[in-house]
Design a protein around this motif. Structure first.
Motif, PDB file in Angstrom:
ATOM      1  N   ALA A 497       0.831  -1.204   0.000  1.00 62.26           N
ATOM      2  CA  ALA A 497       0.000   0.000   0.000  1.00 62.26           C
ATOM      3  C   ALA A 497       0.866   1.255   0.000  1.00 62.26           C
ATOM      4  N   TYR A 498       2.012   1.217   0.751  1.00 61.14           N
ATOM      5  CA  TYR A 498       2.924   2.360   0.804  1.00 61.14           C
ATOM      6  C   TYR A 498       3.414   2.716  -0.597  1.00 61.14           C
ATOM      7  N   HIS A 499       3.717   1.705  -1.395  1.00 60.06           N
ATOM      8  CA  HIS A 499       4.194   1.937  -2.762  1.00 60.06           C
ATOM      9  C   HIS A 499       3.061   1.962  -3.786  1.00 60.06           C
ATOM     10  N   SER A 500       1.797   1.943  -3.296  1.00 60.00           N
ATOM     11  CA  SER A 500       0.604   1.996  -4.151  1.00 60.00           C
ATOM     12  C   SER A 500       0.547   0.856  -5.164  1.00 60.00           C
ATOM     13  N   LEU A 501       1.168  -0.252  -4.843  1.00 57.01           N
ATOM     14  CA  LEU A 501       1.143  -1.390  -5.767  1.00 57.01           C
ATOM     15  C   LEU A 501      -0.266  -1.941  -5.922  1.00 57.01           C
ATOM     16  N   ASP A 502      -1.063  -1.903  -4.841  1.00 57.36           N
ATOM     17  CA  ASP A 502      -2.443  -2.377  -4.944  1.00 57.36           C
ATOM     18  C   ASP A 502      -3.265  -1.474  -5.853  1.00 57.36           C
ATOM     19  N   VAL A 503      -2.986  -0.148  -5.788  1.00 60.38           N
ATOM     20  CA  VAL A 503      -3.696   0.796  -6.673  1.00 60.38           C
ATOM     21  C   VAL A 503      -3.311   0.552  -8.121  1.00 60.38           C
ATOM     22  N   PHE A 504      -2.004   0.383  -8.370  1.00 56.15           N
ATOM     23  CA  PHE A 504      -1.559   0.122  -9.738  1.00 56.15           C
ATOM     24  C   PHE A 504      -2.123  -1.204 -10.252  1.00 56.15           C
ATOM     25  N   ALA A 505      -2.176  -2.194  -9.374  1.00 57.31           N
ATOM     26  CA  ALA A 505      -2.729  -3.492  -9.779  1.00 57.31           C
ATOM     27  C   ALA A 505      -4.214  -3.360 -10.122  1.00 57.31           C
ATOM     28  N   PHE A 506      -4.951  -2.604  -9.291  1.00 55.57           N
ATOM     29  CA  PHE A 506      -6.372  -2.397  -9.565  1.00 55.57           C
ATOM     30  C   PHE A 506      -6.571  -1.668 -10.887  1.00 55.57           C
ATOM     31  N   LEU A 507      -5.787  -0.596 -11.104  1.00 55.82           N
ATOM     32  CA  LEU A 507      -5.912   0.148 -12.363  1.00 55.82           C
ATOM     33  C   LEU A 507      -5.533  -0.713 -13.552  1.00 55.82           C
ATOM     34  N   VAL A 509      -5.926  -3.954 -13.737  1.00 51.09           N
ATOM     35  CA  VAL A 509      -7.044  -4.880 -13.959  1.00 51.09           C
ATOM     36  C   VAL A 509      -8.182  -4.169 -14.665  1.00 51.09           C
ATOM     37  N   VAL A 510      -8.501  -2.929 -14.193  1.00 51.11           N
ATOM     38  CA  VAL A 510      -9.585  -2.172 -14.828  1.00 51.11           C
ATOM     39  C   VAL A 510      -9.241  -1.863 -16.275  1.00 51.11           C
ATOM     40  N   LEU A 511      -8.004  -1.402 -16.491  1.00 47.39           N
ATOM     41  CA  LEU A 511      -7.585  -1.093 -17.862  1.00 47.39           C
ATOM     42  C   LEU A 511      -7.607  -2.348 -18.730  1.00 47.39           C
ATOM     43  N   GLY A 512      -7.136  -3.472 -18.160  1.00 47.44           N
ATOM     44  CA  GLY A 512      -7.172  -4.734 -18.903  1.00 47.44           C
ATOM     45  C   GLY A 512      -8.582  -5.152 -19.236  1.00 47.44           C
ATOM     46  N   GLY A 513      -9.505  -4.922 -18.262  1.00 54.69           N
ATOM     47  CA  GLY A 513     -10.912  -5.260 -18.516  1.00 54.69           C
ATOM     48  C   GLY A 513     -11.506  -4.409 -19.615  1.00 54.69           C
ATOM     49  N   ILE A 514     -11.168  -3.099 -19.587  1.00 57.00           N
ATOM     50  CA  ILE A 514     -11.685  -2.197 -20.627  1.00 57.00           C
ATOM     51  C   ILE A 514     -11.157  -2.607 -21.995  1.00 57.00           C
ATOM     52  N   VAL A 515      -9.833  -2.881 -22.053  1.00 61.34           N
ATOM     53  CA  VAL A 515      -9.243  -3.304 -23.330  1.00 61.34           C
ATOM     54  C   VAL A 515      -9.865  -4.606 -23.799  1.00 61.34           C
ATOM     55  N   ALA A 516     -10.052  -5.545 -22.869  1.00 63.31           N
ATOM     56  CA  ALA A 516     -10.651  -6.826 -23.246  1.00 63.31           C
ATOM     57  C   ALA A 516     -12.074  -6.638 -23.742  1.00 63.31           C
ATOM     58  N   ALA A 517     -12.820  -5.732 -23.085  1.00 66.03           N
ATOM     59  CA  ALA A 517     -14.203  -5.476 -23.509  1.00 66.03           C
ATOM     60  C   ALA A 517     -14.231  -4.847 -24.880  1.00 66.03           C
ATOM     61  N   VAL A 518     -13.328  -3.885 -25.108  1.00 65.48           N
ATOM     62  CA  VAL A 518     -13.276  -3.231 -26.420  1.00 65.48           C
ATOM     63  C   VAL A 518     -12.910  -4.243 -27.502  1.00 65.48           C
ATOM     64  N   VAL A 519     -11.873  -5.075 -27.207  1.00 63.73           N
ATOM     65  CA  VAL A 519     -11.459  -6.075 -28.180  1.00 63.73           C
ATOM     66  C   VAL A 519     -12.592  -7.060 -28.472  1.00 63.73           C
ATOM     67  N   ALA A 520     -13.294  -7.477 -27.398  1.00 62.37           N
ATOM     68  CA  ALA A 520     -14.402  -8.422 -27.588  1.00 62.37           C
ATOM     69  C   ALA A 520     -15.524  -7.802 -28.392  1.00 62.37           C
ATOM     70  N   THR A 521     -15.805  -6.509 -28.108  1.00 62.44           N
ATOM     71  CA  THR A 521     -16.882  -5.818 -28.850  1.00 62.44           C
ATOM     72  C   THR A 521     -16.527  -5.675 -30.326  1.00 62.44           C
ATOM     73  N   VAL A 522     -15.284  -5.259 -30.567  1.00 69.12           N
ATOM     74  CA  VAL A 522     -14.847  -5.105 -31.965  1.00 69.12           C
ATOM     75  C   VAL A 522     -14.879  -6.450 -32.685  1.00 69.12           C
ATOM     76  N   ARG A 523     -14.429  -7.484 -31.983  1.00 74.06           N
ATOM     77  CA  ARG A 523     -14.422  -8.807 -32.594  1.00 74.06           C
ATOM     78  C   ARG A 523     -15.841  -9.281 -32.894  1.00 74.06           C
ATOM     79  N   PHE A 524     -16.739  -9.014 -31.932  1.00 80.98           N
ATOM     80  CA  PHE A 524     -18.135  -9.408 -32.131  1.00 80.98           C
ATOM     81  C   PHE A 524     -18.742  -8.687 -33.333  1.00 80.98           C
ATOM     82  N   LEU A 525     -18.489  -7.356 -33.417  1.00 80.73           N
ATOM     83  CA  LEU A 525     -19.023  -6.581 -34.517  1.00 80.73           C
ATOM     84  C   LEU A 525     -18.445  -7.030 -35.856  1.00 80.73           C
ATOM     85  N   CYS A 526     -17.135  -7.330 -35.844  1.00 76.32           N
ATOM     86  CA  CYS A 526     -16.503  -7.787 -37.084  1.00 76.32           C
ATOM     87  C   CYS A 526     -17.077  -9.128 -37.538  1.00 76.32           C
ATOM     88  N   LEU A 527     -17.268 -10.038 -36.585  1.00 78.39           N
ATOM     89  CA  LEU A 527     -17.844 -11.342 -36.939  1.00 78.39           C
ATOM     90  C   LEU A 527     -19.265 -11.186 -37.464  1.00 78.39           C
TER      91      LEU A 527
END
Length: 538
Positions: A497-507, A509-527
């Motif tokens: 927590a002192y080095h904000s590693l939990d915050v960076f990990a959370f961000l 994960v959120v960023l990864g989720g957003i990217v995954a959602a965007v990739v999945a949406t684009v893939r779905f639309l393309c298909l």
């Protein structure tokens, strides 16, 4: 005209007002200070602060051990509590550092094999562990003495002042629930800043790395390795002895390292004229050079010797108590180099008399170092780089020929060498030629003296003498029952927590989720688009 009675009444009122105003001044109320010092050269610093507190009317009690080397049982400036330990602490043995230095020089001069070097390190770490094991028993002996602890509670001390190099006092202060003040440069894990303040190792040198704040990649790598080494030594060699005592007397919810970090005020024996700039914290007060003072007149015999040097002046040499650990062949080479110089030499040398001693060299077992450094005929100071001597030389503007032997002495000389006020020598490679050339360079090159005098002007240019500052802030803690408002609570945070590693990990994960959602949406639309195109073609 006022009658005699009215004059008396008026004078009485004025006296009362004067007493009331004096009682409201900071530090006017006499307090009670419990002191846990460290023996050896550290005691020299602590004793100066004790004398200052005594002169301000405070009652000082010093906790010492029965085998203490420097800390005397009786003094006009303090009362004492003597604790008898099962084994004497190594620092309290006069020959401890001499023996240690002799072994180290023997290994260095012989070009030791990696195996011999590893054996020396193993012996040193075992010695360090043993020293802290013995020192930690100061707290055990005090805790087990119920009568003593009851007396300490009834005395109602205002503050505990200690040198945390051997931090048993931290445990006693916690038991007595008293605010704490550290008179500090070194702590169990190395330099004190690393416990209390942010210390980016990209530009803050760590203990033992012997680098400046302007590092190359290789030096930053070296600095990082020393940082990790210091952490490992503290965690696995030093702290376990105190952790066991904390667990026994305070329970698992108390952490020894947190007790160190939770001290109210740090009187740091540092001046950034000498040290490298670094991040700091509000509860750190810098008192580097607080032992320095104007020179007093010399004793008649020394004054005659100094004045007899004429225009050439004198050179001072002191390697502290460790000089007895230097082989006579090294001191004889130094003596031969001195004999060739036109200057007179005053050499504090308690060890075996060296050969080749010249008529211009005066050997003494003790000398008024500060007064000699402040004499106008002093041209240079040959020093091992002890903190007290370095600050006194800087205060008086005397350049240094550095012969570092152990511990922080290498770093102290490096700091002055980087600033052009000193020249360092390797003690294992000293001969009469190299030593003589170094002394002549420092004496005859104006830049060394000019740079040291510039540091002296900077060091002296401050609103308050550092000793007065140390006493003021100690009294501040006494008046306010601590200084928690200046202390960060970050030490209670988990390391991640002192080095904000939990915050960076959370961000992440959120960023990864957003990217995954965007990739999945684009893939779905393309298909879907591909399927529509295919159906139209069919």
């Amino acid at each position: 005209m006022l009658s005699a009675g009215r004059w008396s009444c008026l004078l009485l009122c004025l006296c009362r007002l004067l007493l009331l105003s004096l009682s409201s001044l900071p530090g006017a109320r006499a307090g009670k200070v419990l002191v846990f010092p460290v023996d050896g050269s550290h005691w020299v610093n602590m004793n100066i602060l004790i004398q200052g507190l005594h002169e301000h009317g405070h009652q000082v009690t010093v906790v010492r051990t029965a085998s203490s080397w420097y800390v005397k049982e009786e003094s006009p400036h303090y009362d004492s509590i003597t604790v008898t330990l099962p084994e004497a602490i190594d620092l309290e043995k006069e020959d401890f550092f001499v023996s240690f230095l002799s072994k180290m020089l023997e290994i260095q001069r012989a070009g030791a094999s990696p195996l011999a070097f590893a054996a020396f390190w193993w012996e040193m770490l075992n010695g360090l562990s043993g020293m802290h094991r013995k020192a930690s028993h100061v707290a055990v002996e005090m805790f087990e003495d119920g009568e003593l602890m009851q007396r300490l509670r009834e005395t109602r001390y205002d503050v505990v002042l200690m040198d945390p190099g051997l931090p048993a006092g931290v445990l006693v202060a916690h038991e007595l629930q008293l605010p704490t003040v550290f008179n500090v440069r070194w702590i169990t894990s190395g330099e004190g800043h690393f416990v209390v303040a942010p210390c980016p190792i990209s530009y803050v040198p760590t203990s033992g790395s012997n680098v400046s704040d302007n590092m190359t990649f290789a030096e930053r790598l070296k600095n990082a390795l020393h940082y990790l080494l210091n952490i490992c030594i503290d965690r696995y060699v030093v702290s376990p002895h105190y952790d066991r005592i904390v667990a026994k007397y305070f329970g698992p919810e108390v952490n020894f390292y947190h007790l160190l970090q939770a001290t109210d005020l740090w009187l740091m024996r540092v001046d950034f004229v000498f040290d490298f700039p670094r991040p700091t914290m509000p509860n750190i007060v810098y008192i580097g050079g607080f032992q320095c003072k104007p020179a007093k007149p010399l004793p008649a015999d020394l004054e005659a010797f100094v004045e007899g040097s004429g225009e050439h002046g004198v050179i001072l040499m002191s390697l502290g108590t460790l000089v007895k650990g230097l082989p006579v062949e090294i001191t004889s080479e130094i003596a031969a180099a001195f004999a060739r110089l036109p200057q007179r030499v005053i050499w504090r040398h308690p060890g075996e008399r060296p050969n080749n001693l010249g008529n211009n060299t005066l050997l003494v077992k003790w000398m008024p170092q500060n007064d000699l450094l402040g004499h106008p005929k002093t041209r240079a100071f040959v020093s091992h780089g002890g903190t007290n001597g370095v600050y006194e030389a800087m205060y008086h503007g005397v350049p240094i020929v550095g012969v570092p032997l152990l511990f922080d002495q290498f770093e102290n000389i490096l700091r002055l060498e980087v600033r052009g006020a000193a020249k360092a020598l390797d003690v294992t490679k000293i001969d009469r030629r190299s030593f003589g050339e170094a002394v002549e360079e420092v004496v005859h090159s104006p830049s060394y003296r000019e740079n040291m005098q510039r540091l002296s002007r900077l060091h002296r240019d401050r609103p308050m003498h550092p000793l007065d500052s140390a006493i003021y802030w100690t009294e501040f803690v006494m008046r306010h029952k601590g200084a928690t408002h200046l202390r960060t609570e970050s030490y209670r945070m988990p390391w991640y927590a002192y080095h904000s590693l939990d915050v960076f990990a959370f961000l992440a994960v959120v960023l990864g989720g957003i990217v995954a959602a965007v990739v999945a949406t684009v893939r779905f639309l393309c298909l879907r688009l591909c399927r529509r195109s295919k159906s139209k073609i069919e």
